[in-house]
Motif scaffolding. Structure first.
Motif, PDB file in Angstrom:
ATOM      1  N   PHE A 133       0.834  -1.198   0.000  1.00 15.66           N
ATOM      2  CA  PHE A 133       0.000   0.000   0.000  1.00 15.66           C
ATOM      3  C   PHE A 133       0.871   1.251   0.000  1.00 15.66           C
ATOM      4  N   SER A 161      -4.168   0.171  -6.353  1.00 14.16           N
ATOM      5  CA  SER A 161      -5.005  -0.461  -5.354  1.00 14.16           C
ATOM      6  C   SER A 161      -4.412  -1.829  -5.045  1.00 14.16           C
ATOM      7  N   TRP A 184      -7.957  -2.514  -1.789  1.00 13.65           N
ATOM      8  CA  TRP A 184      -7.905  -1.397  -0.851  1.00 13.65           C
ATOM      9  C   TRP A 184      -7.978  -0.087  -1.609  1.00 13.65           C
ATOM     10  N   GLU A 185      -8.393   0.951  -0.932  1.00 13.54           N
ATOM     11  CA  GLU A 185      -8.323   2.310  -1.453  1.00 13.54           C
ATOM     12  C   GLU A 185      -6.856   2.626  -1.748  1.00 13.54           C
ATOM     13  N   ARG A 186      -6.601   3.324  -2.843  1.00  8.02           N
ATOM     14  CA  ARG A 186      -5.215   3.692  -3.162  1.00  8.02           C
ATOM     15  C   ARG A 186      -4.704   4.662  -2.103  1.00  8.02           C
ATOM     16  N   ASP A 231      -5.347   8.306  -2.796  1.00  6.33           N
ATOM     17  CA  ASP A 231      -6.737   8.706  -2.577  1.00  6.33           C
ATOM     18  C   ASP A 231      -7.042   8.812  -1.081  1.00  6.33           C
TER      19      ASP A 231
END
Length: 109
Positions: free
Chosen positions: A16, A23, A27-29, A32
């Motif tokens: 991450f 992503s 998961w959310e980047r 972002d």
């Protein structure tokens, strides 16, 4: 404890932060997430109220916030030390970092 699950979580968290524009496993980047977190922090900091502000959250959230205000790229190298219970401080007026991660028991005066 289930060390296998913890290891997988650590590996996903490492990716991450290492690949903030991708992503990882849905998961959310990271870019972002950072934009969302900074937007909310700025909304609170922009309020015209006296006194200090305390944000409390998961370590990853703090790392994304610290990277933004310190002017660092998103990278796990800027994460709080292992074990949790750490904080950083920034000046409300110019958002400059007053101190980097330190143990809460050792906050500089």
């Amino acid at each position: 404890r289930n060390f296998g699950i913890e290891l997988i979580h650590l590996q996903v968290a490492d990716r991450f932060f290492a690949e903030p524009h991708l992503s990882v496993r849905g998961w959310e980047r990271a870019v972002d997430a950072q934009a969302r977190i900074v937007r909310e922090a700025e909304a609170v900091l922009a309020r015209d109220r006296p006194g200090d502000v305390l944000f409390v959250g998961h370590g990853g959230v703090g790392t994304l916030l610290f990277c933004h205000y310190a002017g660092h790229p998103i990278d796990r190298v800027h994460d709080q030390p292992a074990g949790g219970g750490h904080c950083f401080a920034l000046a409300r007026q110019d958002r400059s970092i007053l101190h980097a991660w330190c143990r809460m028991e050792e906050i500089p005066s």
